[in-house]
Design a protein around this motif. Sequence first.
Motif, short mmCIF file in Angstrom:
data_model
loop_
_atom_site.label_atom_id
_atom_site.label_comp_id
_atom_site.label_asym_id
_atom_site.label_seq_id
_atom_site.Cartn_x
_atom_site.Cartn_y
_atom_site.Cartn_z
N ARG A 132 0.82 -1.21 0.00
CA ARG A 132 0.00 0.00 0.00
C ARG A 132 0.85 1.27 0.00
O ARG A 132 0.44 2.29 -0.52
N GLU A 133 2.05 1.18 0.60
CA GLU A 133 2.90 2.37 0.67
C GLU A 133 3.37 2.82 -0.72
O GLU A 133 3.83 3.95 -0.89
N ARG A 134 3.28 1.94 -1.70
CA ARG A 134 3.70 2.32 -3.06
C ARG A 134 2.52 2.51 -4.01
O ARG A 134 2.70 2.75 -5.18
N MET A 135 1.29 2.35 -3.49
CA MET A 135 0.11 2.44 -4.37
C MET A 135 -0.37 3.89 -4.47
O MET A 135 -0.33 4.62 -3.49
N THR A 136 -0.81 4.24 -5.67
CA THR A 136 -1.52 5.51 -5.81
C THR A 136 -2.92 5.16 -6.32
O THR A 136 -3.06 4.46 -7.30
N GLY A 137 -3.92 5.59 -5.62
CA GLY A 137 -5.29 5.30 -6.04
C GLY A 137 -5.79 3.98 -5.49
O GLY A 137 -5.07 3.24 -4.81
N GLN A 138 -7.02 3.67 -5.83
CA GLN A 138 -7.72 2.49 -5.32
C GLN A 138 -7.49 1.34 -6.30
O GLN A 138 -8.10 1.30 -7.36
N LEU A 139 -6.61 0.40 -5.96
CA LEU A 139 -6.29 -0.67 -6.92
C LEU A 139 -7.00 -1.98 -6.61
O LEU A 139 -6.99 -2.90 -7.43
N ILE A 140 -7.61 -2.07 -5.42
CA ILE A 140 -8.45 -3.24 -5.12
C ILE A 140 -9.80 -2.73 -4.59
O ILE A 140 -9.85 -1.66 -3.99
N ALA A 141 -10.86 -3.51 -4.85
CA ALA A 141 -12.20 -3.06 -4.45
C ALA A 141 -12.30 -3.00 -2.93
O ALA A 141 -12.72 -2.00 -2.35
N SER A 142 -11.89 -4.10 -2.27
CA SER A 142 -11.89 -4.12 -0.80
C SER A 142 -10.95 -5.24 -0.36
O SER A 142 -10.65 -6.16 -1.13
N GLU A 143 -10.49 -5.16 0.89
CA GLU A 143 -9.58 -6.19 1.40
C GLU A 143 -10.27 -7.54 1.44
O GLU A 143 -9.68 -8.57 1.13
N GLN A 144 -11.57 -7.53 1.81
CA GLN A 144 -12.30 -8.80 1.90
C GLN A 144 -12.41 -9.45 0.52
O GLN A 144 -12.17 -10.66 0.37
N GLU A 145 -12.71 -8.63 -0.47
CA GLU A 145 -12.85 -9.19 -1.83
C GLU A 145 -11.48 -9.69 -2.33
O GLU A 145 -11.38 -10.74 -2.95
N TYR A 146 -10.43 -8.94 -2.01
CA TYR A 146 -9.08 -9.38 -2.43
C TYR A 146 -8.76 -10.73 -1.80
O TYR A 146 -8.29 -11.65 -2.48
N PHE A 147 -9.04 -10.86 -0.52
CA PHE A 147 -8.76 -12.15 0.15
C PHE A 147 -9.61 -13.27 -0.47
O PHE A 147 -9.11 -14.37 -0.69
#
Length: 327
Positions: free
Chosen positions: A238-253
């Motif tokens: 996350r420290e290198r991300m700019t913007g919203q790259l995943i919908a949500s942590e739950q969905e990513y998991f």
Amino acid sequence: MNDSEIQLNKDGTLRHFLTIDGLNREILTQIMDTAEKFIDFGKREIKKAPLLRGKTVVNLFFEPSTRTRTTFEIAAKRLSADVINLSAQRLSTSKGETLLDTARNLQAMHADLFVIRDTHAGAAYLVAQHLDPDVRVINAGDGRHAHPTQAMLDMFTIRQRYKDFSGLSVAIVGDILHSRVARSQIQAFRLLKVRDVRVIGPNTLLPTDVESLGVTSFSDMREGLEGVDVIIMLRLQRERMTGQLIASEQEYFNFYGLTDEKYKFAKPDAIVMHPGPINRGLEISSEIADGIHSVILPQVANGIAIRMSVLSLVMGGSAAQAAGGNQ
Ligand code: CP
């Protein structure tokens, strides 16, 4: 000269260790073979070899680190070096001094070797380019660019399980886009002639030209993990991300988190790796992280032997010297 050229001596031996790019299979094998000689040092009564006696190693860390900084410190101490640890908060860079001026000042204090972690790609290369020719530099992670000692400890851990790299099928899962570890691993896998290297992740976390690196890309875990021998999970950086790259942590998991259920797509007994730090319940479940197929802690332990190997090799040590042990 670029970073892959500057890191080799004229005779092809390692001078600095900045990137896997531009190295060859022989050097990677030499690093692992030398590490093999150091692997049992931790069990000896006297955990010391004199290879860097009288040398000063400076760990310059401008980013947080648990594993890399500590294992470099242990490795240098086991080789009998004097070790200075400096982190961003304790340095005059916080008062505006440049990285290069900091390194030049430490060189004036007769530092012999710098281990550098920085948020900026190319930081270790910059320092290597501008210091005296007899000073050595090791890259301990620079921005998204490279983390060569991590890649080597990962190769070493894989070699402990599978003797031959060429028949392997490996999958790197997660935030490939921001991962210096993935870049260095992919370069190492190619040099070691690994047959099948896959990357798996949502399209937002895969570089657009990722297949030009010699990998096959997947956005579906079932397809990507099918029949692999090695699963490497990555942290969402996350420290290198700019913007919203995943919908949500739950969905990513749900889609990309490694669970017992998804593990079954891989070969039976496939090993599970993670460079750390791990985020339980985000990219990996606790059953998997702590389970029988996980080699996450052996990776950390192997970091000491690999870093002893790299430290001794850039300082001109040979595998034969390394084998000498306590003296
Ligand atoms: N793998 C790795 O680089 O971990 P640290 O950030 O703790 O050094």
